[in-house]
Scaffold this active site. Sequence first.
Site, mmCIF file in Angstrom:
data_model
loop_
_atom_site.group_PDB
_atom_site.id
_atom_site.type_symbol
_atom_site.label_atom_id
_atom_site.label_comp_id
_atom_site.label_asym_id
_atom_site.label_seq_id
_atom_site.Cartn_x
_atom_site.Cartn_y
_atom_site.Cartn_z
ATOM 1 N N SER A 34 16.468 36.626 14.719
ATOM 2 C CA SER A 34 17.297 37.455 13.698
ATOM 3 C C SER A 34 17.986 37.130 13.536
ATOM 4 C CB SER A 34 17.424 38.921 15.035
ATOM 5 O OG SER A 34 16.552 39.656 15.460
ATOM 6 N N LYS A 46 18.622 37.574 9.684
ATOM 7 C CA LYS A 46 19.308 39.302 9.218
ATOM 8 C C LYS A 46 20.858 38.796 7.809
ATOM 9 C CE LYS A 46 17.833 42.361 12.855
ATOM 10 N NZ LYS A 46 16.418 41.823 12.902
#
Length: 262
Positions: A56, A59
């Site tokens: 992540s 992101k």
Amino acid sequence: MRKFHTALALFWVACASTAKAPQAEAVHTCFLLYDLDHGELVREGDACTTRVTPASTFKIPHALAALDSGVLASPSVTFSPPADLEQDVPETWKRDHSLQTAIRYLVVWYFQRVALLLGLERERDYLARFHYGNQDVSSGGTTFWLEESLKISPDEQETFLVNLYRDRLPMSVPAMRTVRELLIQPKGVVVNAMGEHPFDAPWPEDAVVSTKTGMSMHVRWLVGHVRRGERALVFVSCVTGQSPPLSAIDLAAASLKRAAIL
């Protein structure tokens, strides 16, 4: 959506890991702290050159590409969850999300929607512009950053973040400034899909901390930026192997405290 379900399974297996789990896989760490004003780098650990999944933490470049390209007009653009979203996902994923909230709560489906809007050609272009890891999207347009083909080392994460915080990425400055604002954390905690996690609280009154977590089966990340008074620093914390879910957060907190930053 089969690959999306696989990604969720990996996420929840990673979250279920505990400090009491058998150490079947050797643990390696890296902590990097770069002083943006003086160019000084603190480097600790044995895993700083090893490329692993960004999970992540991707992101950050994804949000940059979305805003710079115009596929998202602003961080307030909101999407509804897919109709076939599995029920055993975090409660925070079951509601509408904007870019701002999707970054904070690690909402995978939101960024898979962004990936479809960008398309693989633009994804490759931005990865090349950012010199982001191995720049490999070959495993699939909506999953390549989820323990698949895209890999990046802590050293490369640090270089990417330094360029972001110095406005040196080849893209619009407003997009960079917007994403930096989205990464700012509430006082004393780091927030992700699992909730709020203490981060060496309480912070000094003049400290502003910006972070992004990342987690996969074998990798824990915390990357970000700290401003305290006149000081501005970028940091990267990475733990590989079988380790507790919050190990990268704990490593960063201890290292920043030892460096008298927090």
